[in-house]
Enzyme design. Sequence first.
Site, PDB file in Angstrom:
ATOM      1  N   PHE A   1     -12.194   2.068 -11.383  1.00  0.00           N
ATOM      2  CA  PHE A   1     -12.238   1.166 -12.302  1.00  0.00           C
ATOM      3  C   PHE A   1     -13.666   0.256 -11.995  1.00  0.00           C
ATOM      4  O   PHE A   1     -14.352   0.232 -12.962  1.00  0.00           O
ATOM      5  CB  PHE A   1     -11.144  -0.052 -11.742  1.00  0.00           C
ATOM      6  CG  PHE A   1     -11.310  -1.435 -12.367  1.00  0.00           C
ATOM      7  CD1 PHE A   1     -11.726  -1.616 -13.540  1.00  0.00           C
ATOM      8  CD2 PHE A   1     -11.272  -2.568 -11.686  1.00  0.00           C
ATOM      9  CE1 PHE A   1     -11.822  -2.914 -14.316  1.00  0.00           C
ATOM     10  CE2 PHE A   1     -11.227  -3.915 -12.389  1.00  0.00           C
ATOM     11  CZ  PHE A   1     -11.563  -4.077 -13.462  1.00  0.00           C
TER      12      PHE A   1
ATOM     13  N   LYS B   1     -10.041   5.246   7.025  1.00  0.00           N
ATOM     14  CA  LYS B   1     -11.306   6.175   7.124  1.00  0.00           C
ATOM     15  C   LYS B   1     -12.384   6.128   6.134  1.00  0.00           C
ATOM     16  O   LYS B   1     -13.402   6.224   6.599  1.00  0.00           O
ATOM     17  CB  LYS B   1     -10.680   7.826   7.102  1.00  0.00           C
ATOM     18  CG  LYS B   1      -9.816   8.204   8.217  1.00  0.00           C
ATOM     19  CD  LYS B   1      -9.294   9.516   8.067  1.00  0.00           C
ATOM     20  CE  LYS B   1     -10.162  10.631   8.088  1.00  0.00           C
ATOM     21  NZ  LYS B   1      -9.639  11.943   7.902  1.00  0.00           N
TER      22      LYS B   1
ATOM     23  N   TYR C   1      -5.898  -2.220   5.067  1.00  0.00           N
ATOM     24  CA  TYR C   1      -7.162  -2.560   4.059  1.00  0.00           C
ATOM     25  C   TYR C   1      -7.986  -3.497   4.700  1.00  0.00           C
ATOM     26  O   TYR C   1      -9.272  -3.474   4.533  1.00  0.00           O
ATOM     27  CB  TYR C   1      -6.635  -2.909   2.632  1.00  0.00           C
ATOM     28  CG  TYR C   1      -7.500  -3.118   1.665  1.00  0.00           C
ATOM     29  CD1 TYR C   1      -8.447  -2.078   1.122  1.00  0.00           C
ATOM     30  CD2 TYR C   1      -7.538  -4.179   1.140  1.00  0.00           C
ATOM     31  CE1 TYR C   1      -9.320  -2.289   0.156  1.00  0.00           C
ATOM     32  CE2 TYR C   1      -8.654  -4.552  -0.142  1.00  0.00           C
ATOM     33  CZ  TYR C   1      -9.223  -3.209  -0.611  1.00  0.00           C
ATOM     34  OH  TYR C   1     -10.233  -3.536  -1.465  1.00  0.00           O
TER      35      TYR C   1
END
Length: 329
Positions: free
Chosen positions: A13, A93, A147
């Site tokens: 996006f 990662k 996250y």
Amino acid sequence: MKKRILITGAAGFLGSHLCDRFINEGYKVMGMDNLITGNLQNIEHLFSLPDFEFYHHDVTKFVHVSGQLDYILHFASPASPIDYLKIPIQTLKVGAHGTHNLLGLAKDKGARILVASTSEVYGDPTVHPQTESYWGNVNPVGPRGVYDEAKRYQEAITMAYHTYHGVETRIIRIFNTYGPRMRLNDGRVLPAFIGQALRGEDLTVFGDGSQTRSFCYVDDLVEGIYRLLHSNYAGPVNIGNPSEITIREFAEEILKLTGANQKIIYKPLPTDDPKQRQPDITLAKKLLGWEPKVDRKQGLQITYEYFKSLKMDDLYKKEHKDFSSYIRH
């Protein structure tokens, strides 16, 4: 010679909008994406341009770029709860190994690198609105920790490369952003609401809907990124729209926008879901002369028209087009 920029997460996006902006600004753009969450349809219109090239590559593996490289925008990362809960290891990662690889590339090439951090570094904040000096309230072992902590580590290693190796680094903390090319099924609140409205479903609000968010239109965000990249400031900078709204009020706005006659239903609030989210953009105003220009009503209308234009049969066919002749490895 034209400046050359590498944009990771280019088929996503935000990455795709950044590719558009830098092509329009006269740069040579290298897009890179492993396509775990990205969609080549977002950059299909760029493939025939001489100043654009695309590499199908995972930045958690060694990243090599031949020749001149002036700038790097690191936007490779899952960014929605559905994605990073489904692929938690890859999320960690790309924030750790991927950022390390790209900082090494920036050091080797003498390039300036801007890394995309997020308001999620503030976790479920106890300070409101959130300023860059706030350290956050994050649960490292909760479902969102993969996250949140990936982004916090990303900021730490970026600043370490700046202070220890002298790499020119920039850090942007992105607050909720919306606009065309979002995925209807990515789990974020705006596409979730619009998707439900288009399918004739009731809109699902988690908790009592009193939690807040602040939504920034993508063109405003891209302008902020462009200005920050060309600034001389290495610390984190909030970029977002400080116009705060509750999730319940936002659901009501979407129902009014779409003309849907469904109702709002309520489900339990997910673990560690932030109760408040609003950027303090004092620094961005002072440092970059930046503030959002697109109001929510205008931005939502553009975004809704985009989602309405997506016919599922056509979308399916486009996603399965053969782009192999445009892809480098």
